[in-house]
Design an enzyme around this catalytic site. Structure first.
Site: not given
Length: 1106
Positions: A433, A754, A758
């Site tokens: 990400d 995080d 995700d």
């Protein structure tokens, strides 16, 4: 009265005055409470709907609302409820007659029950191992203890009009439950009352979604104003969906029975609920009716035992075990048949062997079964226990690693999955990400464009821009409205301290930055009289002017098309593009004045529609560069817009600018446009694959959806060709799809993120890594490994992953080696015993051989390091050996197989010849052969070790001393069957000479081969080892070529100086085994992916060379 809604395209805004409040990804915010206007607003939420949708929804509501108007159940009503039982549930408030229809509030995280433990565990295990089963039972018992503590918590419910103290597990659906401040919510509740006059309460949902910021929950309008005593007597019905795991949606209706309300139905949303595992904060008490209990809560529905992940090494061990099993069966058949033939042809002629002439037919199975028992130890039963033990230690090494401790957040690294550490050393693709992962997600208000005027461009900080400060001082209408939207259109909760200062609790860093920036510009959010919950728009009433305003914020794609006809938006579009090029996150703000009649009509439709249930950081660039040198490729999957993602990728060394790199775009809004764009990118990749230029492609979520639906085969080829990809505007499900696609190409994938969006990507990948970031802990909790910063990823992979792979490769093959060794000796002995399947060793010796004599030394490999951590970090290219599976594959296993066969021949022949003329008992011969096996294996472990500690030396040679101590003790027991055997042997010089001869002949060729390879054909690792041991200058792999050539004239092709550019030019031993070598060698056939399936030509399958 005010409401929240999204901008509807059918109702264009009459004024768009401000766009592009831009946020930087690093920095801090200084809070300042200055004088300014005090704003008050009230709001409620609703989903986005057009007027046409509202009309349809209203009609649905009219058809369903009549179902719950009657205060008592009638026969027709009960019949209808029975039909809807599979779709909905009806919760009768404070009515015990209906409470037994649903499960109780007992939660269960256990994996087994008393009845299914044994069969279920047997099903999950490849073979039953008592120790592993005991470990599973113990882990499950600990989960049971944790469940019991939660189930036995005491709380208050309403029963028979009064409050009663019960345990959490006794809560039934329909009970009214009371929660006090800082208490955990025991089940899913619909909020009925709070201690606050406004009917609101604040909850912390960190355990549910990982977000630590407080959220506001409100009671439904029918419950507003109810007194404390009235809540005890409340009666009614809640119509809600069947249990599901969506923690962001709750579409229900509540109907209170008279005398509490006049038969009106009120819609409920997620903001009227308190979900299990949340904590009540900043509110003295709250009460609610239980709608979902036990494992049927939203958290319970989403909870489950994750599917076990099989590492590449485990898969290889399973294949090798299968091969050994087939080899074992072949030996049993051949030797069993040979034994029966010898018995019928030769044994009956011997005077000392007596067989009955009329033996039953099943006697033919006796000898094969004996050989089956002899060969059963070929597959080491201890390998499962040994691997479980060392993998647990690998996980602890990660937990104990002080260099991976995040001092800023006081967060250590943690290995939640103890079974996949070796897979870290074989990672080939990292999918990451952006927000909070590659960036630290710290937001500061940098630039803005208001009414066509840009602020903050020169100093990079709009808060210090003199022009903006002057505009505020002069009362510029556009600027004031801009700050008003920043202040009100958010989910921020203002908290006033006793000393009068105001602090804010926000759900996101973006909103925190905007509200604090507005406060610094003298537009201070003081209090809220209603609830605003994470929507695109809010409707507010200006108390001074009496005007109703619609305030909106969102991405440029959502806001700009809603501008009123004729307004020029080009200035704002240019500002958004400009800010995105600087790597800033952008946001657009807009507003519109609503007429009273327009608002009243919308408010009516809004209520009706809601009643319908059916429609309802530091070190990142260096980390990426080092991991790319190790042969790892990166894909960035983000929800940000394309220009922002590209800028971040450039700053993080994920992609290179021209002329070193080239970025290829895949875009389009139709299937044809996307197909042409994808075809052009793949052709470019094919043509330039042999050039040193770094290629990467970028695709947005819209085009990606078309590709995954219609052109997945072509995109699979692109994944094979590409080392770097930027996927923008992707959804969580698309992230998981991309991980699955790379897994289908036989790549080992690692996903890191995080945020809660995700989690699906993290769970789908071979290895999931969560960062304990500012977006919460949901990703870290769902991951196999959690770390505090992205930069720790390089140490996790290069140090822990590589060491774990090397150690596990040796341990697993050594376990087969020691079992094959003793088995081959047994087989050779059978040729001297008439192929009758007689065992040379007694059962006690065989058990001790596997459990004590050979297991302890090899477990010390968990401390072995072929290279120091510093050298490994300086030379990341050596990870290619692990990625290619160079240390565990059929070729290396064949070497260990041959070594066990050779050592068995040496031990057997030397022992037999040394004692052929001696009048020795069979137990003596057995003990000599067993001693030779113990000596050889001690030398093998010593030779294979790369580093020695006191613990390792003690385990290896102390184990030999323990062998003699144990056998001396057994030999002193008259009834042991080995009485005086060891005493007699140790007094004979022939015994010690035999052992020395076995060690010399057995280890001589192994030492010679190892010396030849180390001296004349060294690998890159050997060169680095020599540099370390000679304490000379430490060479990195980029200049190993010159070092090797200066030492020897006959050298192999060196390691590539720039492995990121040319994977095929790695050090020669890796050339054929590199995971990239076979995957990049695609044919140069013409592009035909988009032709009909029958006319397509397949491209080479990605298979690792082992």
């Amino acid at each position: 009265m005010a409401h929240v809604t999204r901008l509807a395209r059918s109702a264009p805004s009459s004024l768009l005055c401000t766009v592009s409040a831009s946020l930087c990804l690093t920095g801090h915010i200084a809070r300042f409470s200055g004088p300014g206007p005090l704003l008050r607003e009230t709001a409620d939420e609703s989903p986005a709907r057009s007027y046409g949708e509202l009309d349809a929804a209203a009609e649905i509501w009219r058809r369903t609302a009549v179902l719950v108007l009657r205060p008592s159940p009638s026969p027709s009503r009960l019949q209808f409820f029975a039909k809807l039982k599979a779709m909905k549930r009806f919760v009768y408030i404070n009515d015990e007659s209906y409470q037994n229809d649903y499960c109780d509030n007992r939660i269960s995280n256990t994996k087994y029950t008393l009845w299914n433990f044994l069969p279920k565990n047997l099903w999950e295990q490849f073979r039953f191992v008592t120790l592993s089963a005991t470990k599973e039972a113990w882990d499950d018992y600990n989960r049971y203890i944790s469940d019991r503590q939660a189930n036995e918590k005491e709380l208050w419910i309403v029963k028979n009009g009064s409050r009663k103290h019960i345990q959490a597990q006794d809560i039934q659906v329909g009970n009214i439950v009371w929660i006090r401040e800082n208490e955990e919510v025991p089940c899913d509740l619909v909020l009925l009352g709070t201690s606050e006059p406004q009917g609101v309460c604040h909850v912390e949902t960190a355990a549910l979604d990982g977000e630590t910021d407080l959220k506001t929950r409100v009671i439904p309008p029918p419950c507003v104003g109810l007194e404390f005593d009235q809540l005890h007597k409340l009666k009614g019905v809640i119509e809600c969906p069947v249990p599901d795991k969506d923690i962001r949606r709750f579409d229900a209706n509540i109907h209170l029975f008279p005398p509490f309300i006049d038969n009106d139905i009120c819609p409920l949303s997620i903001n009227n609920t308190l979900l299990q595992s949340c904590y009540l904060r900043n509110t003295e008490w709250a009460c609610g009716v239980a709608v979902y209990t036990g494992n049927e809560t939203k958290l319970g529905m989403s909870r489950g035992v994750p599917e076990p992940k099989l590492t590449a090494m485990d898969a290889m061990i399973d294949k090798l075990t299968g091969a050994i099993f087939l080899f074992q069966l072949s030996l049993v058949v051949v030797l069993g048949s040979a034994g029966n033939i010898w018995k019928d042809s030769e044994a009956r002629k011997q005077w000392y062997v007596k067989y009955d002439d009329d033996e039953p037919w099943y006697q033919i199975l006796v000898i094969p079964l004996r050989f089956e028992l002899l060969c059963s130890i070929m597959i080491p039963i201890s390998i499962k226990v040994s691997l479980d033990f060392v993998k647990s230690l690998y996980a602890k090494f990660i937990d104990w690693d002080e260099e991976m401790f995040d001092l800023e957040n006081d967060t250590p690294a943690h290995a939640a999955n103890t079974a996949i550490s070796e897979d870290l050393g074989q990672v080939e693709y990292v999918l990451t990400d952006k927000t909070g992962t590659l960036t630290e997600n710290k937001m500061i208000f940098r630039r803005c464009c208001i009414g066509g005027t840009s602020y903050g461009n020169e100093c990079g900080d709009a808060l210090k821009d003199v022009e903006l400060l002057n505009a505020i001082a002069n009362g510029s209408p556009h600027v004031i409205k801009f700050l008003t939207v920043m202040t009100l259109c958010n989910t921020v909760i203002p908290i006033k301290s006793p000393n009068g200062s105001i602090s804010y609790k926000a759900q996101s860093q973006d909103e925190d930055a905007l509200v604090n920036a507005a406060a610094n510009l003298h537009m201070v959010l003081v209090s809220k009289n209603g609830n605003i919950a994470g929507r695109m728009s809010v409707v507010v009433l200006d108390c001074q002017s009496g005007k109703i305003l619609l305030l909106s914020k969102g991405a440029d794609e959502a806001v700009l098309p809603c501008a009123y006809s004729g307004q020029q938006t080009k200035t704002f579009v240019d500002a958004v593009d400009k800010y995105a090029q600087l790597g800033l996150r952008t946001l657009c703000l807009a507003w519109r004045e609503l007429e009273s009649e327009e608002y009243a009509e919308w408010s009516r439709l809004f209520k009706e529609a809601n009643s319908a249930l059916t429609d309802r950081e530091v070190g990142v660039p260096e980390t990426i560069e080092i991991l790319r040198q190790s042969g790892i490729n990166f894909w960035m999957l983000t929800g940000d817009k394309q220009s922002t993602a590209i800028q971040i990728a450039l700053l993080c060394n994920l992609i290179s600018s021209e002329p070193k790199g080239q970025l290829l775009y895949i875009n389009g809004r139709t299937e044809d446009e996307v197909a042409r764009s994808l075809e052009r990118v793949i052709l470019t990749m094919r043509i330039t694959s042999s050039e040193p230029k770094e290629l990467a492609f970028v695709v947005d979520g819209w085009a990606l959806e078309i590709i995954l639906t219609h052109y997945s085969e072509a995109f699979t080829e692109l994944a094979v060709l590409s080392k770097t990809a930027l996927c923008c505007r992707v959804t969580p499900s698309q992230k998981a799809q991309l991980v699955k696609l790379l897994k289908s190409c036989d790549y080992r994938t690692l996903a890191i993120g995080d945020g809660g969006n995700d989690v699906r990507m993290i769970q789908q990948a071979h290895i999931g890594v969560g960062i304990s970031g500012r977006e919460g802990l949901q990703a870290a909790r769902a991951a196999d490994y959690s770390i505090g910063k992205f930069r720790f990823l390089k140490r996790l992979i290069l140090v822990h992953g590589r060491y774990s792979y090397n150690r596990t490769a040796f341990l697993s093959q050594y376990s087969f080696y020691k079992s094959l060794l003793i088995c081959f000796i047994q087989i050779f002995f059978s040729f001297l015993s008439g192929i009758a399947g007689t065992s040379l060793f007694n059962s006690v010796s065989l058990m001790a051989y596997n459990v004590f004599y050979t297991s302890i030394p090899v477990l010390t490999t968990v401390l072995d390091k072929d290279l120091s951590e510093k050298t490994v970090m300086q030379n990341p290219e050596i990870l290619l050996y692990c990625q290619a599976g160079r240390l565990l594959n059929p070729s290396t296993f064949a070497g260990w197989f041959g070594r066990s066969l050779y050592h068995a021949i040496v031990i057997f022949l030397i022992t037999i010849h040394a004692y052929s003329n001696e009048r020795s008992e069979m137990e003596e011969l057995s003990m000599v052969a067993l001693s030779g096996s113990i000596w050889l294996q001690a030398f093998v472990v010593t030779l294979e070790m790369n580093s020695f500690t006191f613990v390792q030396l003690l385990a290896i040679w102390g184990n030999c001393i323990a062998f003699y101590a144990i056998n001396f003790f057994i030999s002193s027991i008259p009834s042991s069957g080995m009485y005086t055997i060891m005493f007699r042997l140790c007094k004979q010089p022939a015994y010690w000479i035999t052992l020395l001869l076995i060690s010399g002949v057995g280890m001589g060729p192994v030492l010679a081969l190892k010396y030849f390879r180390y001296t004349y054909r060294p690998s890159a690792i050997n060169v680095l080892q020599k540099a370390e041991r000679s304490r000379g200058p430490m060479y990195s792999l980029v200049n190993l070529e010159s070092q090797l050539r200066s030492d020897k004239d006959t050298m192999m092709v060196p390691v590539a100086t720039t492995p990121v550019k040319g994977k095929s030019s790695v050090y020669e031993p890796l050339l054929s085994d590199s995971p990239m070598a076979s995957r990049r060698s695609l044919g140069s056939s013409s592009f035909d992916i988009f032709q009909p399936a029958h006319s397509r030509t397949s491209y080479p399958r990605n298979i690792k060379a082992n």
